[in-house]
Design a protein around this motif. Structure first.
Motif, short mmCIF file in Angstrom:
data_model
loop_
_atom_site.label_atom_id
_atom_site.label_comp_id
_atom_site.label_asym_id
_atom_site.label_seq_id
_atom_site.Cartn_x
_atom_site.Cartn_y
_atom_site.Cartn_z
N ALA A 44 0.83 -1.21 0.00
CA ALA A 44 0.00 0.00 0.00
C ALA A 44 0.86 1.26 0.00
N ALA A 45 1.91 1.27 0.83
CA ALA A 45 2.78 2.45 0.90
C ALA A 45 3.47 2.71 -0.44
N ARG A 46 3.94 1.64 -1.07
CA ARG A 46 4.64 1.80 -2.35
C ARG A 46 3.69 2.23 -3.46
N ALA A 47 2.46 1.73 -3.41
CA ALA A 47 1.48 2.16 -4.41
C ALA A 47 1.14 3.64 -4.24
N VAL A 48 1.06 4.09 -3.00
CA VAL A 48 0.78 5.51 -2.76
C VAL A 48 1.92 6.37 -3.30
N ARG A 49 3.15 5.97 -3.02
CA ARG A 49 4.29 6.74 -3.53
C ARG A 49 4.35 6.72 -5.05
N SER B 29 1.96 6.77 -6.98
CA SER B 29 0.94 7.69 -7.49
C SER B 29 1.31 9.15 -7.28
N GLY B 30 2.52 9.40 -6.73
CA GLY B 30 2.97 10.76 -6.53
C GLY B 30 2.57 11.36 -5.19
N ARG B 31 2.04 10.53 -4.29
CA ARG B 31 1.63 11.02 -2.98
C ARG B 31 2.55 10.46 -1.90
N ARG B 32 2.35 10.89 -0.65
CA ARG B 32 3.21 10.46 0.45
C ARG B 32 2.41 9.66 1.48
N PRO B 33 2.75 8.39 1.68
CA PRO B 33 2.12 7.64 2.78
C PRO B 33 2.66 8.17 4.11
N ARG B 34 1.79 8.77 4.93
CA ARG B 34 2.26 9.52 6.10
C ARG B 34 2.21 8.70 7.38
N ALA B 35 1.13 7.96 7.57
CA ALA B 35 0.94 7.24 8.83
C ALA B 35 0.01 6.06 8.60
N LEU B 36 0.04 5.15 9.55
CA LEU B 36 -0.82 3.96 9.53
C LEU B 36 -1.62 3.93 10.82
N TYR B 37 -2.95 3.83 10.71
CA TYR B 37 -3.83 3.74 11.88
C TYR B 37 -4.18 2.28 12.12
N VAL B 38 -4.08 1.85 13.39
CA VAL B 38 -4.36 0.46 13.72
C VAL B 38 -4.88 0.36 15.15
N ALA C 133 8.50 1.10 9.74
CA ALA C 133 9.78 1.80 9.77
C ALA C 133 10.44 1.79 8.40
N GLU C 134 10.38 0.66 7.71
CA GLU C 134 10.98 0.58 6.38
C GLU C 134 10.30 1.54 5.40
N GLU C 135 9.02 1.76 5.59
CA GLU C 135 8.28 2.64 4.69
C GLU C 135 8.22 4.08 5.17
N GLY C 136 8.88 4.37 6.29
CA GLY C 136 8.88 5.74 6.79
C GLY C 136 7.53 6.20 7.31
N LEU C 137 6.76 5.27 7.87
CA LEU C 137 5.42 5.58 8.38
C LEU C 137 5.43 5.76 9.88
N LEU C 138 4.73 6.77 10.37
CA LEU C 138 4.37 6.79 11.78
C LEU C 138 3.18 5.85 11.97
N VAL C 139 3.08 5.27 13.15
CA VAL C 139 1.96 4.38 13.47
C VAL C 139 1.08 5.07 14.51
N ILE C 140 -0.20 5.17 14.22
CA ILE C 140 -1.18 5.71 15.16
C ILE C 140 -1.89 4.53 15.80
N GLU C 141 -1.54 4.25 17.06
CA GLU C 141 -2.11 3.11 17.78
C GLU C 141 -3.28 3.58 18.63
N ASP C 142 -4.44 2.99 18.40
CA ASP C 142 -5.65 3.32 19.16
C ASP C 142 -5.93 2.14 20.08
N ASN C 143 -6.00 2.39 21.39
CA ASN C 143 -6.07 1.27 22.33
C ASN C 143 -7.19 1.44 23.36
N PRO C 144 -8.46 1.48 22.93
CA PRO C 144 -9.54 1.60 23.92
C PRO C 144 -9.91 0.28 24.58
N TYR C 145 -9.49 -0.85 24.00
CA TYR C 145 -9.96 -2.15 24.48
C TYR C 145 -8.87 -3.02 25.11
#
Length: 445
Positions: A186-191, A193-202, A227-239
């Motif tokens: 997904a990150a490579r496909a975004v790049r 397309s000329g865009r920047r994969p910024r973060a991953l939500y999980v 890390a390899e794709e230069g992404l920050l990870v947004i971890e949501d932990n309500p449960y």
């Protein structure tokens, strides 16, 4: 009497607003889906509802609010604050980043093994505000893209829609959570397309809506891929607190050695949702053009100062008192609730098995997930589980559930539905599954 005296206007009425001229998010079916669920619930108040992911109200006592507030006020006095200072802390606008960061940091250390400085915390109006602040801060241009696990919690995709932020889904792997190889793709496909994969939500623990949890090895693999794709990870932990004993897994933030994880927390499930209190751990370093450094938390506070200004001190004081009463150990405090939800989940899985023996499941093409805990079970059904089907089920069979299609950002999930066990008793679950079984057989033809 004149028009002026009555306050009436005599000029022409303002022309109706055109939805097409308002922000595009207002026409998004996602927003309509949530509204529709609320409307159906109001129309069929006697229906047994597997729809809401809210905590069981039997663990709430109105008197506790006063006890927690008194505990926090005593805590301030013990710290040497004068009556005037206590009055100001409770009644006035407070620091944008919050007033109980130290107590939250202690709780994270005790419950999650997270060693975070209070300065890296921002107390927010629910985790939802935290999502908005983080997305707004991280995504600077229209070319920035948010990767999201799919299926995905609608709160984050809705927030991205409000911010005109593009999202790209990353399918869950067989073990739960986004598949690391799919993250790379997904990150490579975004790049490309000329865009920047910024973060991953999980949501690594008992995710909403799928109910899945990531094994420890998968968590490490996900962090490595990000890390390899230069992404920050947004971890949501309500449960996460639902994991008990040796089954509890480290959060992504606890495994984070690169400060690549921004951590979203909430007291909605662990304390009570009415307090509307969440928090963000944002310990990433930010460098200005002049070479000065700050924490991402400080930058989030700037955004917050222009939105909610500060999080209500009263809510923070009540939650702060609750934390103090339990020695900043929510896992222990929530043990009865965790046991209750575990029993409810077992009851739901048991009743599904009883109502649909293996031979009938095979004939109908019916299956369901078997999560290790949390609130949610997902059923794959032999019919389109859309809003019309949900309303028929409520009207004719007296039971509610949640269609899954809204949780798939790129489409899908049309024959899946979500069941939540949190707001019902075991007896209600048994009755509800029996009603649901009748509806499934009827709809399968």
């Amino acid at each position: 009497m004149s028009a002026a005296a009555t306050g009436a206007t005599t000029g022409p009425e303002t022309a109706p607003l055109l939805l097409g001229e308002l922000h595009a998010s207002l026409a998004d079916p996602l927003l309509d889906a949530m509204t529709f669920l609320n409307e159906v619930t109001e129309r069929y108040p006697d229906a047994l509802s597997f729809a809401p992911g809210r905590p069981h109200e039997g663990f709430f006592e109105p008197e506790s609010v006063h006890e927690y507030l008194d505990t926090y006020l005593a805590h301030l006095a013990d710290r040497g604050l004068s009556r005037s200072a206590v009055r100001s802390a409770l009644f006035q606008y407070g620091p944008t980043k919050g007033i109980i960061a130290d107590l939250v940091a202690r709780t994270l250390a005790n419950d999650e093994g997270l060693d975070v400085a209070p300065e890296s915390l921002v107390l927010t109006v629910g985790a939802q505000e935290g999502m908005l602040l983080v997305l707004r801060a991280l995504c600077a241009t229209p070319e920035d893209v948010l990767l999201v696990s799919s299926p995905c919690y609608v709160g984050v995709t809705g927030a991205a829609r409000l911010l005109d932020l593009a999202t790209v889904p990353v399918p869950e792997g067989p073990g739960g959570g986004p598949d690391p190889q799919a993250v790379h793709e997904a990150a490579r496909a975004v790049r490309a397309s000329g865009r920047r994969p910024r973060a991953l939500y999980v949501v690594p623990d008992f995710a909403n809506p799928s109910g899945t949890s990531m094994p420890v090895e998968a968590r490490a693999g996900l962090l490595a891929a990000a890390a390899e794709e230069g992404l920050l990870v947004i971890e949501d932990n309500p449960y996460g607190f639902f994991a008990r004993g040796p089954g509890a897994r480290p959060t992504l933030k606890a495994l984070d050695r690169r400060r690549q994880v921004v951590y979203l927390g909430s007291f909605a499930k662990t304390c009570f949702p009415g307090a509307r209190l969440g928090y963000v751990v944002a310990d990433q370093e930010v460098v200005t053009p002049a070479g000065r450094t700050s924490l991402l938390a400080d930058e989030l506070a700037k955004l917050k100062s222009m939105t909610t200004v500060n999080t209500p001190a009263l809510s923070q004081a009540v939650i702060g008192g609750l934390l103090l009463r339990h020695d900043c150990r929510l896992r222990a405090a929530n043990a009865p609730a965790s046991a209750y939800y575990a029993a409810n989940l077992a009851a739901l899985l048991r009743e599904l098995e009883r109502q649909f023996p293996a031979a009938e499941r095979a004939r109908l093409g019916l299956s369901w997930t078997e999560p290790e805990g949390g609130f949610f079970v997902v059923l794959d059904v032999p019919f389109t589980a859309d809003q019309a089907a949900m309303e028929r089920c409520a009207r004719d069979h007296g039971v509610l559930w949640t269609p899954m299609a809204a949780f798939y950002p790129a489409g899908g999930g049309e024959r899946r539905l979500r069941l939540s066990i949190s707001a019902l008793s075991e007896q209600q679950i048994e009755a509800g599954v029996a009603r649901l079984a009748d509806f499934v057989r009827e709809s399968a033809g």
